[in-house]
Design a protein around this motif. Structure first.
Motif: not given
Length: 149
Positions: A45-69
């Motif tokens: 999972x991305x929460x493991x200590x060696x990866x925590x804090x290294x992720x950034x969102x790429x591209x815009x949020x996509x929406x469908x029926x009020x849900x976000x991707x």
């Protein structure tokens, strides 16, 4: 459905086809297929200590029926998909291509846990020329997808 026919379905149709086989009630669980797990960091999972804090969102949020991707990337660890404001029977899916062509050969998904409205996948290794994309699926249908990154 027998194990053999499920394997055949996965080989023939990939992640989108198997979504129809997910349980009717949302119980958080990771599913994967193809050659997912072949590369380092996959299965974590991305929460493991060696990866925590290294992720950034790429591209815009996509929406469908009020849900976000959302699609997140780390040049150290790879990528993962996250869905928010989701209803039950939905899943975050990350497809990964091992050669940069944008044709999925490995995938991982995570269903929404009862009582919450979000889910995120395990890491997909789209480093070193590989690419991945995120999908929001509900009841076996693709509701939203990102570009390949």
């Amino acid at each position: 459905m027998s194990r053999r026919s499920l394997r055949t379905l996965l080989a023939a149709g990939g992640a989108a086809a198997v979504l129809a086989l997910l349980p009717a009630s949302a119980v958080a669980a990771p599913y994967s297929g193809g050659n997912y797990g072949a590369y380092s960091m996959e299965g974590q999972y991305p929460t493991i200590s060696s990866c925590s804090g290294t992720f950034r969102q790429v591209g815009g949020t996509k929406y469908a029926d009020g849900m976000a991707l959302k699609y997140f990337y780390s040049d150290k660890c790879g990528s993962f998909a996250r869905i928010e404001n989701s209803r039950s029977n939905c899943a975050a899916v990350l497809e990964r291509s091992n050669n940069g062509t944008g044709r999925a050969d490995g995938w991982v998904s995570e269903t929404v846990d009862p009582g919450i409205n979000y889910a995120y996948t395990k890491i997909g290794n789209n480093l070193n020329g590989r690419v991945s994309r995120a999908m929001l699926t509900c009841d076996g249908h693709i509701m939203a997808t990102t570009a390949w990154y």
